[in-house]
Design an enzyme around this catalytic site. Structure first.
Site, PDB file in Angstrom:
ATOM      1  N   ILE A  41      -6.196  -0.128  -5.521  1.00  0.00           N
ATOM      2  CA  ILE A  41      -7.366  -0.345  -4.675  1.00  0.00           C
ATOM      3  C   ILE A  41      -7.182   0.641  -3.526  1.00  0.00           C
ATOM      4  CG2 ILE A  41      -6.211  -2.304  -3.510  1.00  0.00           C
ATOM      5  CD1 ILE A  41      -8.956  -3.552  -2.999  1.00  0.00           C
ATOM      6  N   SER A  42      -8.202   1.455  -3.248  1.00  0.00           N
ATOM      7  CA  SER A  42      -8.056   2.514  -2.241  1.00  0.00           C
ATOM      8  C   SER A  42      -7.785   1.919  -0.864  1.00  0.00           C
ATOM      9  CB  SER A  42      -9.324   3.366  -2.166  1.00  0.00           C
ATOM     10  OG  SER A  42      -9.593   3.981  -3.405  1.00  0.00           O
ATOM     11  N   GLN A  43      -7.187   2.757  -0.026  1.00  0.00           N
ATOM     12  CA  GLN A  43      -6.928   2.385   1.374  1.00  0.00           C
ATOM     13  C   GLN A  43      -8.265   2.151   2.092  1.00  0.00           C
ATOM     14  OE1 GLN A  43      -4.611   5.434   3.250  1.00  0.00           O
ATOM     15  NE2 GLN A  43      -4.904   4.591   5.301  1.00  0.00           N
TER      16      GLN A  43
END
Ligand code: SAH
Length: 213
Positions: free
Chosen positions: A63-65
């Protein structure tokens, strides 16, 4: 898992961190304050949800930052009702942020396991993308083009021509370009044949892979 006042408090703090890092769009910050990121992770990782960090979600994906999600989203400059194509559905967190901005979202994922899991999650949460597609994002989604915005959430070794060609005039492609490290790149279609290109800082993403099927 539930969404509590404590979670909301943590999201307000997260939005402040993202703001300090340079995201100024109030609608994007409000989306960060609204979307319950902890529900996109397995419950055992709940404590990690409101740190400004990427996190593994299974199938070797992340899950992206939050900062990256907010920054990419703000580059799209979304207006209500815009048609947006996302490449790399993953956990669906970025999708939910786009929906919160009242975009019509089309999202493509190439990992079947993740595609299924995230679709179930969207149903459970009542998130309603226009279409979720299991397939290869390199090809875009010609049957639904043109798009006001296209956002790629995996590191692209090169810029797929199909994605540029599926932008409306005035539309924007936000894509991290590079192999080990990626330069965040924004293309704006200024006419049928012309594109303006701008580069931003460097980021690290999992790779955009060519599809097996
Ligand atoms: N937007 C996601 C980020 C997930 S990481 C989130 O917010 O959680 C990037 C995702 O891109 C992974 O799920 C990976 O499987 C997917 N991906 C990689 N190559 C792809 C391709 N060619 N087409 C579609 N999805 C791809």
């Amino acid at each position: 898992m539930k969404d509590t006042l404590k979670h909301r408090g943590k999201r307000n703090q997260l939005a402040e961190i993202v703001k300090e890092k340079g995201v100024t769009s109030e609608t994007v910050l409000e989306a960060i304050r609204t979307i319950p990121r902890h529900l996109f992770l397995d419950s055992s990782f709940e404590d990690h949800a409101y740190q400004d960090k990427a996190f593994p979600i299974g199938a070797e994906q992340t899950i992206s930052q939050p900062y990256t999600v907010a920054f990419q989203t703000s580059l799209l400059q979304i207006n209500v009702g815009d048609k947006i194509l996302e490449i790399g559905t993953g956990s669906g967190y970025q999708t939910a942020i786009l929906l919160q901005l009242k975009a019509k979202v089309y999202t493509i994922e190439r990992q079947l396991e993740l595609f299924k899991k995230t679709n179930l999650f969207f149903n459970k949460m009542g998130y309603r993308p226009k279409k979720t597609i299991f397939g290869d994002g390199y090809k875009g989604l010609p049957e639904e083009a043109p798009f006001n915005g296209i956002i790629v959430t995996a590191g692209a070794p090169h810029v797929p021509k199909a994605l540029l060609s599926q932008l409306a005039v005035g539309g924007k492609l936000v894509i991290p370009v590079g192999i080990d490290e990626q330069v965040m790149t924004l293309f704006t279609r200024t006419s049928e044949k012309e594109f303006e290109k701008k580069e931003f800082g460097s980021f690290r993403f999992v790779p955009l892979l060519e599809n097996k099927n």
